[in-house]
Design an enzyme around this catalytic site. Sequence first.
Site, PDB file in Angstrom:
ATOM      1  CB  ALA A   1      -0.823  -0.125   1.379  1.00  0.00           C
ATOM      2  CD  GLU A   2       2.428   5.857  -2.835  1.00  0.00           C
ATOM      3  OE1 GLU A   2       1.365   7.217  -2.023  1.00  0.00           O
ATOM      4  OE2 GLU A   2       2.322   6.225  -4.343  1.00  0.00           O
TER       5      GLU A   2
END
Length: 485
Positions: A229-230
């Site tokens: 996840a960014e």
Amino acid sequence: MTKATTPPTEEPTTSPGTDAGDDPHPAVRAARQAAPDWARLSFKDRRDLLLRWKRLMVSRADELIDVISSDTGKPHADALLEVSLSAEHVHWAAKNAQRVLAPRRVGSGLLGIDQVATVGYEPLGVVGVIGPWNYPLFTPMGSICYALAAGNAVVFKPSELTPGVGVWLADTFATATGHGDVLRTVTGGGDVGAALCAAGVDKVAFTGSAGTARKVMATCAETLTPIVAECGGKDAMIVDSGADLTRAASAAVFGAMGNAGQTCVGVERVYVVEELHAAFVQKVTDLAAGLSPGNTPEADYGPMTLPSQAETVREHIADAVTRGGTAVLGGVDSVAGTMVGPVVLTDVPEDALAVTDETFGPTIVINRVADAEEALRRANASGYGLGGSVFSGSRTRAMGLARRMRAGAVSIGAVVAFAAIPALPFGGIGLSGFGRIHGADGLREFSRAKSITRRRFTLPIDVTSFSRTRKDIALTRSLLKRRHT
């Protein structure tokens, strides 16, 4: 990062590699069937096919730039930058996958002296990629091309605001490689993204808000599907004593205003030592005042791609001024519909929204500090930790600040330089997410480690057998003490 989005006014043009609608399962099934053949290809064969795709992408760059600009409203220069960065990453991933992932021999140690030990990396199978609208090509390609190079099939769900890029990628990949189902695009809203997470993929690569990431994680947790996840950032720049103010100001303006400020690793906060603050603010203000935002391909930057984002920008500006900050350029009135003029704020309290929350617009906060240590403390006070930058007259001090900055990547003497270097991993900590894309870490992110041992000779003692003797046990005890005491 991706904010909450609204559906496009028109359905995107579909292609054989694109599925429109609210059910991504057919695309995942097609990718699942195609994955084994893609995985069985040699690293060299996958490399050649990916490089062929890259060359097609570059030969049709003007077309792709038009698609990006049409989807987002960004000028052609910003779209060109996306294409250039993406081509570099496809090139690196294709060229380096074998070096990073192929089986290699590792040391066996004393207890395994009779064994040959190897470790390699196998593809996961099918990777689901959920992309953003701010960089609809570059950001998801940081997952797509690395997952493909590692031997996976990919199902890509672009933002509903920028579906054209996803369709274009699926089309050109099929044309270049002949493996149409290895990269499929599914279009639609957030419900399609949620369904993709539950559709049986082997990993999800997500770019978006921390709030949406929590929902993605909750859905994936039901099937123990891992994610990377960014989740955006609130990146800080430190301007220390002796810094080249002309270079620092130019970098700050581009980092804050480029792509209309809609950049996860853009510059949102600047901490400048007291003696340089006034001169730095003047340089930034002069540069920002000369920018020409607009809806034309030649503009310095375009409108807010997500219309509601303009209201967030207005709220942050108003809150900063109400709390005692000063707008030295622009202000609340700079927000006109989806177009936002450049805004420079100074002396903004550290608990103001413009300092604590992601603004994601063409604004910049410049606050004075007593010294670089205070700048570092303030920079690190954020819950986000994606990127950062340091400008200083001392190389040693700059490196020390960069190493202690709470961020996944830091540039010294520049902004976002790390994004242009494919060998460097990219990702954040805290509210900015977890996991890494790009570089060797990015290739491994979409692989699973496989360890294999092979006995090469028989030891005179065997303690891993019930035929072991007292002599074997005594010798083992003696070796343990000699080696570890």
